[in-house]
Design a protein around this motif. Structure first.
Motif, PDB file in Angstrom:
ATOM      1  N   ARG A 107     -17.943 -44.229  51.952  1.00 19.81           N
ATOM      2  CA  ARG A 107     -16.734 -44.858  53.376  1.00 19.81           C
ATOM      3  C   ARG A 107     -16.859 -45.418  54.444  1.00 19.81           C
ATOM      4  NH1 ARG A 107     -11.558 -41.149  52.910  1.00 19.81           N
ATOM      5  NH2 ARG A 107     -10.924 -42.478  54.945  1.00 19.81           N
ATOM      6  N   ASN A 154     -20.180 -42.387  64.331  1.00 19.85           N
ATOM      7  CA  ASN A 154     -20.502 -42.979  62.864  1.00 19.85           C
ATOM      8  C   ASN A 154     -21.744 -41.863  62.819  1.00 19.85           C
ATOM      9  OD1 ASN A 154     -17.550 -43.139  62.864  1.00 19.85           O
ATOM     10  ND2 ASN A 154     -17.783 -45.937  62.882  1.00 19.85           N
ATOM     11  N   GLN A 214     -10.016 -40.939  58.894  1.00 23.14           N
ATOM     12  CA  GLN A 214     -11.288 -42.035  58.713  1.00 23.14           C
ATOM     13  C   GLN A 214     -11.899 -40.232  58.440  1.00 23.14           C
ATOM     14  OE1 GLN A 214     -14.246 -41.354  61.706  1.00 23.14           O
ATOM     15  NE2 GLN A 214     -12.627 -41.039  62.910  1.00 23.14           N
ATOM     16  N   HIS A 269     -19.391 -47.177  55.226  1.00 21.62           N
ATOM     17  CA  HIS A 269     -19.917 -48.373  55.438  1.00 21.62           C
ATOM     18  C   HIS A 269     -18.439 -49.048  55.793  1.00 21.62           C
ATOM     19  CE1 HIS A 269     -23.760 -48.580  54.109  1.00 21.62           C
ATOM     20  NE2 HIS A 269     -23.391 -47.671  52.586  1.00 21.62           N
ATOM     21  N   LEU A 270     -17.637 -48.684  55.464  1.00 20.82           N
ATOM     22  CA  LEU A 270     -15.626 -49.399  55.532  1.00 20.82           C
ATOM     23  C   LEU A 270     -15.491 -48.387  56.971  1.00 20.82           C
ATOM     24  CD1 LEU A 270     -13.112 -49.922  54.997  1.00 20.82           C
ATOM     25  CD2 LEU A 270     -12.444 -47.918  54.392  1.00 20.82           C
ATOM     26  N   GLU A 271     -16.569 -47.731  57.328  1.00 25.06           N
ATOM     27  CA  GLU A 271     -16.050 -47.323  59.253  1.00 25.06           C
ATOM     28  C   GLU A 271     -16.763 -48.004  59.637  1.00 25.06           C
ATOM     29  OE1 GLU A 271     -15.801 -42.959  58.898  1.00 25.06           O
ATOM     30  OE2 GLU A 271     -14.525 -42.589  57.702  1.00 25.06           O
ATOM     31  N   TYR A 311      -6.296 -45.696  62.533  1.00 28.24           N
ATOM     32  CA  TYR A 311      -7.382 -45.295  61.151  1.00 28.24           C
ATOM     33  C   TYR A 311      -8.298 -43.853  61.624  1.00 28.24           C
ATOM     34  CZ  TYR A 311     -11.212 -45.235  57.563  1.00 28.24           C
ATOM     35  OH  TYR A 311     -12.157 -44.482  56.693  1.00 28.24           O
ATOM     36  N   ALA A 361     -17.691 -51.135  59.220  1.00 24.68           N
ATOM     37  CA  ALA A 361     -16.714 -52.341  59.401  1.00 24.68           C
ATOM     38  C   ALA A 361     -15.646 -52.594  60.562  1.00 24.68           C
ATOM     39  CB  ALA A 361     -16.953 -53.048  58.118  1.00 24.68           C
ATOM     40  N   LEU A 362     -15.148 -51.319  60.009  1.00 22.77           N
ATOM     41  CA  LEU A 362     -13.803 -51.740  60.928  1.00 22.77           C
ATOM     42  C   LEU A 362     -14.033 -51.274  61.926  1.00 22.77           C
ATOM     43  CD1 LEU A 362     -10.544 -51.128  60.877  1.00 22.77           C
ATOM     44  CD2 LEU A 362     -11.036 -48.542  60.449  1.00 22.77           C
TER      45      LEU A 362
END
Length: 142
Positions: free
Chosen positions: A47, A33, A102, A49-51, A97, A53-54
């Motif tokens: 996206r 990442n 992703q 930041h979402l990844e 995901y 956090a996930l």
């Protein structure tokens, strides 16, 4: 003489190995990442930041699942194992995901996520067998 497979031993071995595999998986996923965040163009940056956090959510749920599963197996209590089964649902969805949804999926991520899903599925099956073994009434001695 028939041999009986001890499901709690199999479950403990799977959980022990998964604790090391998931540590390696999380470090590799974090590294990939970071590389993708540094090398990708602007549409995927939103996206990232979402990844991240996930990934932190996956680390927390998988860590809790492994801890609860091992604790329940060693103490032979069903509630921690049952909570581990419940935590396997968000853990597998987060892994799915990273495997399919992703922004960019690397080949190494596909391999690592596939192995993680196989380990999750096998632990789920063995944990259900452990619950059945823990709550089955003892057979009368003949």
């Amino acid at each position: 003489m028939p041999t009986v497979v001890n499901s709690s031993l199999t479950y403990e071995i799977l959980m022990y190995l998964n604790s090391f595999y998931f540590g390696m998986f999380a470090i590799c996923e974090l590294g990939m990442n970071c590389v993708k965040a540094a090398k990708l163009e602007s549409p995927c940056l939103g996206r990232m930041h979402l990844e991240f956090a996930l990934l932190l959510f996956l680390i927390a749920t998988e860590g809790g699942r492994i801890y609860l599963g091992r604790k329940g197996n060693l103490t032979e209590h069903g509630l921690p194992i049952l909570l581990g089964i419940v935590l396997s649902v968000p853990s597998s969805l987060a892994t799915l995901y990273f495997l399919f949804w992703q922004c960019r999926v690397l080949r190494l991520e596909m391999i690592l996520c596939s192995i993680q899903l196989v380990v999750l599925a096998s632990e789920l099956i063995i944990s259900i067998m452990c619950l059945i073994a823990f709550y089955r009434p003892p057979s009368p001695e003949e």
